[in-house]
Design a protein around this motif. Structure first.
Motif, PDB file in Angstrom:
ATOM      1  N   TYR A 106      30.857   6.962 -21.113  1.00  0.00           N
ATOM      2  CA  TYR A 106      29.725   7.884 -21.246  1.00  0.00           C
ATOM      3  C   TYR A 106      29.319   7.975 -22.714  1.00  0.00           C
ATOM      4  O   TYR A 106      30.175   8.040 -23.604  1.00  0.00           O
ATOM      5  CB  TYR A 106      30.105   9.293 -20.762  1.00  0.00           C
ATOM      6  CG  TYR A 106      30.566   9.355 -19.318  1.00  0.00           C
ATOM      7  CD1 TYR A 106      29.679   9.665 -18.290  1.00  0.00           C
ATOM      8  CD2 TYR A 106      31.890   9.083 -18.986  1.00  0.00           C
ATOM      9  CE1 TYR A 106      30.099   9.713 -16.973  1.00  0.00           C
ATOM     10  CE2 TYR A 106      32.315   9.131 -17.664  1.00  0.00           C
ATOM     11  CZ  TYR A 106      31.423   9.443 -16.667  1.00  0.00           C
ATOM     12  OH  TYR A 106      31.843   9.487 -15.358  1.00  0.00           O
ATOM     13  N   ASN A 131      40.298  13.038 -25.050  1.00  0.00           N
ATOM     14  CA  ASN A 131      39.273  13.910 -24.474  1.00  0.00           C
ATOM     15  C   ASN A 131      39.813  14.614 -23.228  1.00  0.00           C
ATOM     16  O   ASN A 131      39.047  15.122 -22.411  1.00  0.00           O
ATOM     17  CB  ASN A 131      37.998  13.124 -24.131  1.00  0.00           C
ATOM     18  CG  ASN A 131      38.253  12.015 -23.106  1.00  0.00           C
ATOM     19  OD1 ASN A 131      39.336  11.910 -22.538  1.00  0.00           O
ATOM     20  ND2 ASN A 131      37.252  11.182 -22.880  1.00  0.00           N
ATOM     21  N   TRP A 183      38.629  17.983 -22.282  1.00  0.00           N
ATOM     22  CA  TRP A 183      37.222  18.091 -21.886  1.00  0.00           C
ATOM     23  C   TRP A 183      37.012  17.823 -20.399  1.00  0.00           C
ATOM     24  O   TRP A 183      35.950  18.125 -19.862  1.00  0.00           O
ATOM     25  CB  TRP A 183      36.378  17.081 -22.675  1.00  0.00           C
ATOM     26  CG  TRP A 183      36.511  17.153 -24.162  1.00  0.00           C
ATOM     27  CD1 TRP A 183      37.164  18.117 -24.897  1.00  0.00           C
ATOM     28  CD2 TRP A 183      35.987  16.229 -25.118  1.00  0.00           C
ATOM     29  NE1 TRP A 183      37.079  17.837 -26.232  1.00  0.00           N
ATOM     30  CE2 TRP A 183      36.363  16.689 -26.407  1.00  0.00           C
ATOM     31  CE3 TRP A 183      35.242  15.057 -25.007  1.00  0.00           C
ATOM     32  CZ2 TRP A 183      36.017  16.009 -27.567  1.00  0.00           C
ATOM     33  CZ3 TRP A 183      34.893  14.378 -26.163  1.00  0.00           C
ATOM     34  CH2 TRP A 183      35.274  14.854 -27.439  1.00  0.00           C
ATOM     35  N   ILE A 184      38.009  17.242 -19.742  1.00  0.00           N
ATOM     36  CA  ILE A 184      37.846  16.760 -18.366  1.00  0.00           C
ATOM     37  C   ILE A 184      38.510  17.725 -17.380  1.00  0.00           C
ATOM     38  O   ILE A 184      39.662  18.127 -17.562  1.00  0.00           O
ATOM     39  CB  ILE A 184      38.459  15.356 -18.203  1.00  0.00           C
ATOM     40  CG1 ILE A 184      37.800  14.374 -19.179  1.00  0.00           C
ATOM     41  CG2 ILE A 184      38.303  14.857 -16.772  1.00  0.00           C
ATOM     42  CD1 ILE A 184      38.485  13.035 -19.259  1.00  0.00           C
ATOM     43  N   TYR A 217      34.794  14.875 -11.090  1.00  0.00           N
ATOM     44  CA  TYR A 217      35.251  15.485 -12.342  1.00  0.00           C
ATOM     45  C   TYR A 217      34.052  15.808 -13.220  1.00  0.00           C
ATOM     46  O   TYR A 217      32.974  15.222 -13.097  1.00  0.00           O
ATOM     47  CB  TYR A 217      36.244  14.582 -13.076  1.00  0.00           C
ATOM     48  CG  TYR A 217      35.710  13.228 -13.499  1.00  0.00           C
ATOM     49  CD1 TYR A 217      34.990  13.054 -14.682  1.00  0.00           C
ATOM     50  CD2 TYR A 217      35.955  12.099 -12.716  1.00  0.00           C
ATOM     51  CE1 TYR A 217      34.530  11.815 -15.072  1.00  0.00           C
ATOM     52  CE2 TYR A 217      35.483  10.845 -13.099  1.00  0.00           C
ATOM     53  CZ  TYR A 217      34.785  10.708 -14.274  1.00  0.00           C
ATOM     54  OH  TYR A 217      34.313   9.464 -14.673  1.00  0.00           O
ATOM     55  N   GLU A 218      34.246  16.784 -14.096  1.00  0.00           N
ATOM     56  CA  GLU A 218      33.245  17.159 -15.098  1.00  0.00           C
ATOM     57  C   GLU A 218      33.827  16.973 -16.488  1.00  0.00           C
ATOM     58  O   GLU A 218      35.005  17.263 -16.720  1.00  0.00           O
ATOM     59  CB  GLU A 218      32.813  18.624 -14.917  1.00  0.00           C
ATOM     60  CG  GLU A 218      31.920  18.851 -13.716  1.00  0.00           C
ATOM     61  CD  GLU A 218      31.339  20.266 -13.700  1.00  0.00           C
ATOM     62  OE1 GLU A 218      31.769  21.092 -14.532  1.00  0.00           O
ATOM     63  OE2 GLU A 218      30.459  20.526 -12.867  1.00  0.00           O
ATOM     64  N   ILE A 219      32.993  16.485 -17.388  1.00  0.00           N
ATOM     65  CA  ILE A 219      33.371  16.347 -18.798  1.00  0.00           C
ATOM     66  C   ILE A 219      32.502  17.319 -19.588  1.00  0.00           C
ATOM     67  O   ILE A 219      31.285  17.151 -19.671  1.00  0.00           O
ATOM     68  CB  ILE A 219      33.144  14.922 -19.314  1.00  0.00           C
ATOM     69  CG1 ILE A 219      33.793  13.893 -18.385  1.00  0.00           C
ATOM     70  CG2 ILE A 219      33.670  14.772 -20.734  1.00  0.00           C
ATOM     71  CD1 ILE A 219      33.403  12.461 -18.692  1.00  0.00           C
ATOM     72  N   THR A 220      33.104  18.347 -20.152  1.00  0.00           N
ATOM     73  CA  THR A 220      32.376  19.340 -20.943  1.00  0.00           C
ATOM     74  C   THR A 220      32.624  19.058 -22.422  1.00  0.00           C
ATOM     75  O   THR A 220      33.738  19.236 -22.932  1.00  0.00           O
ATOM     76  CB  THR A 220      32.832  20.766 -20.596  1.00  0.00           C
ATOM     77  OG1 THR A 220      32.650  20.986 -19.188  1.00  0.00           O
ATOM     78  CG2 THR A 220      32.031  21.794 -21.378  1.00  0.00           C
ATOM     79  N   ILE A 221      31.591  18.610 -23.107  1.00  0.00           N
ATOM     80  CA  ILE A 221      31.720  18.262 -24.520  1.00  0.00           C
ATOM     81  C   ILE A 221      31.686  19.551 -25.354  1.00  0.00           C
ATOM     82  O   ILE A 221      30.830  20.414 -25.128  1.00  0.00           O
ATOM     83  CB  ILE A 221      30.582  17.320 -24.957  1.00  0.00           C
ATOM     84  CG1 ILE A 221      30.471  16.137 -23.984  1.00  0.00           C
ATOM     85  CG2 ILE A 221      30.816  16.830 -26.386  1.00  0.00           C
ATOM     86  CD1 ILE A 221      31.739  15.334 -23.805  1.00  0.00           C
ATOM     87  N   TRP A 269      39.064   9.375 -25.567  1.00  0.00           N
ATOM     88  CA  TRP A 269      39.424   8.858 -24.248  1.00  0.00           C
ATOM     89  C   TRP A 269      40.738   9.446 -23.734  1.00  0.00           C
ATOM     90  O   TRP A 269      41.562   9.968 -24.478  1.00  0.00           O
ATOM     91  CB  TRP A 269      39.537   7.331 -24.291  1.00  0.00           C
ATOM     92  CG  TRP A 269      40.735   6.824 -25.047  1.00  0.00           C
ATOM     93  CD1 TRP A 269      41.979   6.509 -24.555  1.00  0.00           C
ATOM     94  CD2 TRP A 269      40.814   6.597 -26.463  1.00  0.00           C
ATOM     95  NE1 TRP A 269      42.810   6.092 -25.557  1.00  0.00           N
ATOM     96  CE2 TRP A 269      42.130   6.139 -26.740  1.00  0.00           C
ATOM     97  CE3 TRP A 269      39.908   6.724 -27.516  1.00  0.00           C
ATOM     98  CZ2 TRP A 269      42.537   5.809 -28.039  1.00  0.00           C
ATOM     99  CZ3 TRP A 269      40.325   6.420 -28.791  1.00  0.00           C
ATOM    100  CH2 TRP A 269      41.624   5.964 -29.038  1.00  0.00           C
ATOM    101  N   VAL A 308      38.668   7.051 -18.994  1.00  0.00           N
ATOM    102  CA  VAL A 308      37.441   7.839 -19.146  1.00  0.00           C
ATOM    103  C   VAL A 308      37.142   7.887 -20.639  1.00  0.00           C
ATOM    104  O   VAL A 308      37.848   8.549 -21.408  1.00  0.00           O
ATOM    105  CB  VAL A 308      37.587   9.252 -18.564  1.00  0.00           C
ATOM    106  CG1 VAL A 308      36.272  10.021 -18.722  1.00  0.00           C
ATOM    107  CG2 VAL A 308      37.989   9.185 -17.089  1.00  0.00           C
ATOM    108  N   THR A 354      34.500   8.589 -23.762  1.00  0.00           N
ATOM    109  CA  THR A 354      33.293   9.304 -24.191  1.00  0.00           C
ATOM    110  C   THR A 354      32.968   8.893 -25.630  1.00  0.00           C
ATOM    111  O   THR A 354      33.784   9.078 -26.531  1.00  0.00           O
ATOM    112  CB  THR A 354      33.498  10.825 -24.103  1.00  0.00           C
ATOM    113  OG1 THR A 354      34.775  11.178 -24.686  1.00  0.00           O
ATOM    114  CG2 THR A 354      33.501  11.284 -22.655  1.00  0.00           C
TER     115      THR A 354
END
Length: 266
Positions: A32, A83, A86-87, A106-110, A121, A153, A155
């Motif tokens: 991402y 990260n 964040w996941i 899943y959600e990745i919140t930055i 990662w 994953v 980012t």
């Protein structure tokens, strides 16, 4: 040699065990491009190819690897570029009927502020959970080996200010499955994930005539990691050569090194 390369790629992406049944359908690398404060969504598609129900647990770990073949799966926060925090998975355990497919989201919140540009990662581990069954042969329990998939994953944040920095760690000519191969260990000393290909241009040492150009498979390379790239040169007759070794990523950033190359009979 191709078999060896494919084996190594598989080893990077998943643990090697013996039991089959659960497969991941949508790839073992999810990437991402991200911005501060944004939320990104993804999923892990799983299928139970077996004939019996199967429970599967999912959890996060940090992940690194090196050109000597070592692979490290460790607790979140072991890697400073993780990260994992964040996941968030929507579940850590699913049970699939025989031949059933499912999706875990899943959600990745930055964070509102990410300090450093580059790649962050972790990996989502997908692990079948087998029932513990008593054994009649001896006290205790029997243990069944299973496949554990590791889904990267990745980012990438503020990529305009980040870049890979590829370094040649070593270059060797050795036999691989009976064929001569150039083994090129490449490290990514930069801060951005990339997908380099290694190639070698070989020249006659006396005349300077170009003999040919040979290339490896493309492989992903995370920051602060390294891999060995294999190039088949079995068509090159034994002799001493001049050569240029080149590592090129998907953005056509190139890193080159001139070397002396000796191809032996044995």
């Amino acid at each position: 040699m191709i078999k060896r390369i494919l084996f190594l790629i598989t080893l990077i992406l998943q643990f090697s065990f013996l039991h089959a049944g659960i497969v991941v359908l949508n790839g073992l690398t999810h990437s991402y491009k991200v911005e501060n404060g944004k939320v990104y969504k993804g999923k892990v598609a799983i299928e139970n190819t077996g004939n019996n129900p199967q429970s599967v647990k999912l959890f996060l770990q940090d992940f690194t690897y090196h050109s000597d073949g070592t692979i490290n799966y460790t607790a979140i926060h072991t890697n400073k570029k993780t990260n994992g925090d964040w996941i968030k998975l929507n579940t850590n355990l699913v049970t699939l009927k025989a031949k059933e497919k499912t999706e875990v989201f899943y959600e990745i919140t930055i964070p509102d502020r990410v300090n450093d540009p580059g790649s962050y990662w972790s990996v989502i581990i997908v692990e079948p959970v087998d029932d513990i069954k008593p054994t009649d042969k001896q006290p205790g329990v029997s243990i069944t080996s299973v496949i554990r998939y590791a889904i990267q994953v990745i980012t990438d944040y503020d990529t305009e200010k980040a870049k890979p920095d590829l370094k040649f760690e070593s270059i060797k000519v050795e036999k691989e499955e009976g064929k001569q191969a150039v083994k090129i260990a490449i490290a990514n000393n930069g801060n951005l994930y990339c997908k380099p290909t290694a190639s070698i241009e070989i020249y006659n040492r006396k005349t300077g005539e170009k003999i040919g150009t040979f290339s490896s498979l493309t492989m992903g390379l995370l920051p602060s990691t390294s891999k060995t790239f294999y190039i088949d040169i079995s068509k090159i007759p034994p002799a001493q050569y001049k050569a240029t070794v080149i590592a090129t990523d998907e953005d056509e950033n190139a890193f080159a090194l001139n070397v002396e190359l000796e191809v032996k009979n044995d």
